[in-house]
Design an enzyme around this catalytic site. Structure first.
Site, short mmCIF file in Angstrom:
data_model
loop_
_atom_site.label_atom_id
_atom_site.label_comp_id
_atom_site.label_asym_id
_atom_site.label_seq_id
_atom_site.Cartn_x
_atom_site.Cartn_y
_atom_site.Cartn_z
N PRO A 120 0.92 -1.18 -0.09
CA PRO A 120 -0.01 -0.10 -0.09
C PRO A 120 0.78 1.41 -0.01
O PRO A 120 0.31 2.21 -0.22
CB PRO A 120 -0.96 -0.14 1.42
CG PRO A 120 -0.32 -1.32 2.10
CD PRO A 120 0.42 -2.00 1.08
N GLU A 123 2.98 -7.85 8.55
CA GLU A 123 3.13 -6.33 8.35
C GLU A 123 3.96 -6.05 7.20
O GLU A 123 4.24 -4.81 6.95
CB GLU A 123 4.04 -6.04 9.60
CG GLU A 123 3.13 -5.94 10.86
CD GLU A 123 1.68 -5.20 10.88
OE1 GLU A 123 1.99 -3.91 10.18
OE2 GLU A 123 0.78 -5.79 11.40
N ARG A 165 -3.61 -8.16 -20.53
CA ARG A 165 -4.46 -7.90 -21.70
C ARG A 165 -3.91 -6.98 -22.71
O ARG A 165 -4.47 -6.64 -23.69
CB ARG A 165 -5.84 -7.49 -20.88
CG ARG A 165 -5.76 -6.30 -20.30
CD ARG A 165 -7.29 -6.16 -19.54
NE ARG A 165 -8.55 -5.76 -20.45
CZ ARG A 165 -8.45 -4.84 -21.10
NH1 ARG A 165 -7.77 -3.60 -20.95
NH2 ARG A 165 -9.78 -4.65 -21.86
N ASP A 207 -10.55 1.56 -24.41
CA ASP A 207 -10.95 1.32 -23.04
C ASP A 207 -10.61 2.83 -22.19
O ASP A 207 -10.44 3.62 -22.65
CB ASP A 207 -9.87 0.37 -22.36
CG ASP A 207 -10.08 -0.97 -22.45
OD1 ASP A 207 -11.39 -1.57 -22.65
OD2 ASP A 207 -9.22 -1.73 -22.33
C1 LIG Z 1 -1.52 -6.32 5.88
S1 LIG Z 1 -0.74 -5.89 4.48
C2 LIG Z 1 0.55 -4.88 5.33
C3 LIG Z 1 0.42 -3.41 5.32
C4 LIG Z 1 1.68 -2.57 5.90
N1 LIG Z 1 1.71 -3.09 7.24
C5 LIG Z 1 1.59 -1.32 5.82
O1 LIG Z 1 0.59 -0.67 6.40
O2 LIG Z 1 2.17 -0.85 4.62
C6 LIG Z 1 0.04 -7.22 3.95
C7 LIG Z 1 0.41 -7.32 2.63
O3 LIG Z 1 -0.60 -7.24 1.70
C8 LIG Z 1 -0.39 -6.56 0.43
N2 LIG Z 1 -1.02 -5.51 0.17
C9 LIG Z 1 -2.19 -4.91 1.13
N3 LIG Z 1 -2.61 -3.88 0.81
C10 LIG Z 1 -2.28 -3.37 -0.50
C11 LIG Z 1 -2.50 -2.45 -1.47
N4 LIG Z 1 -3.43 -1.66 -1.30
N5 LIG Z 1 -1.63 -2.69 -2.67
C12 LIG Z 1 -0.75 -3.47 -3.00
N6 LIG Z 1 -0.52 -4.45 -2.02
C13 LIG Z 1 -1.31 -4.44 -0.89
C14 LIG Z 1 0.98 -5.96 0.77
O4 LIG Z 1 2.09 -7.03 0.05
C15 LIG Z 1 1.44 -6.04 2.00
O5 LIG Z 1 2.65 -6.30 2.40
#
Ligand SMILES: C[S@@+](CC[C@H](N)C(=O)[O-])C[C@H]1O[C@@H](n2cnc3c(N)ncnc32)[C@H](O)[C@@H]1O
Length: 253
Positions: A105, A132, A170, A185
């Site tokens: 994220p 995490e 795609r 698109d």
């Molecule tokens: C619970 S999340 C960890 C979030 C992290 N503690 C933070 O706040 O940045 C677990 C995993 O889900 C994936 N993930 C969760 N949300 C995501 C998003 N919006 N975009 C991309 N990957 C995401 C990532 O690979 C991340 O390491």
């Protein structure tokens, strides 16, 4: 779909044709059963336009319990993905042509422009986090780009990886036929797509716009463009603003 066995694939010579290789590293290979085995992605795989290999990060652990996570230094809640198995797996798969992406994220927000950039790569390596996330040294030493699929937090990186793969595959040449063409698109020209209609001409009293039945291709094209613009202004004015900004920045350059 290949499972973690695919780690044993020999990669020499893979880049001699137009096949894009996508390696996905995850703690949950089972989550990928299904999404890549249907429809357009499946056809692209059958035609060898893309090869998607799923790798279980736990296969790169060496202890009895196949431990892939540990408690965070400094304390606090949650677990952190250990660096050793991730380093081992990426170092085994990576070549000088690889583009290593960590789904997080905290990354650059994924959009159509980024999908268009990634489709030019020949080898994508997608690292899915969990808990995490990964030990920071993985990001520092191995990752070329961090991508977020939006401003919300999911439990694991599997769904984000699927989204990136779907959007990129795609766009690969030859994947979409005319029927599914990506040319019109949403986002392609900084516009949302125009409305679409098919038969019947009148459904429950609702008529297809007259212009679409006119056979006048120029009028139809104008109507579609107008509708796309109207729709974008109403729903996503930010896209138009962004396009204007890009345009003026390009002029300054
Ligand atoms: C619970 S999340 C960890 C979030 C992290 N503690 C933070 O706040 O940045 C677990 C995993 O889900 C994936 N993930 C969760 N949300 C995501 C998003 N919006 N975009 C991309 N990957 C995401 C990532 O690979 C991340 O390491």
């Amino acid at each position: 779909m290949k499972n973690s066995e695919s780690c044993k694939i020999h990669f020499a010579g893979l880049f001699t044709n137009n096949t894009m290789i996508i390696d996905i590293l995850t703690l949950f290979p089972g989550m990928f059963r299904g999404p890549f085995e249907e429809s357009i992605i499946q056809k692209a795989r059958e035609r060898d336009l893309v090869r998607i290999n799923i790798h279980n990060i736990r296969d790169y652990t060496h202890d009895k319990h196949r431990t892939a996570d540990d408690r965070p230094f400094g304390g606090g809640p949650g677990m952190v993905m250990k660096p050793e198995p991730i380093f081992e797996c990426i170092e085994k798969l990576r070549t000088e042509k690889s583009h290593v992406i960590y789904l997080t994220p905290q990354g650059r927000r994924f959009n159509q422009a980024l999908a268009r950039k990634l489709v030019r790569e020949t080898h994508l390596l997608l690292l899915c986090g969990h808990y995490e996330g990964v030990d920071e040294r993985v990001r520092e030493a191995l990752v070329d780009e961090e991508i977020s699929i939006g401003d919300y937090v999911l439990t694991t990186g599997a769904v984000p990886a699927m989204i990136v793969v779907d959007a990129v595959v795609r766009l690969l040449p030859g994947v979409l036929g005319d029927a599914e063409s990506a040319v019109q698109d949403s986002f392609t020209e900084n516009l949302l797509d125009h409305p679409h209609y098919t038969r019947p001409e009148i459904f429950r009293g609702m008529r297809v716009p007259e212009v679409l039945l006119s056979g006048n291709h120029q009028r139809i094209a104008e109507w579609r463009r107008e509708q796309a613009l109207k729709r974008t202004k109403k729903r996503r004015p930010d896209i138009l603003e962004e396009a204007k900004k890009d345009e003026s920045e390009n002029k300054i350059d």
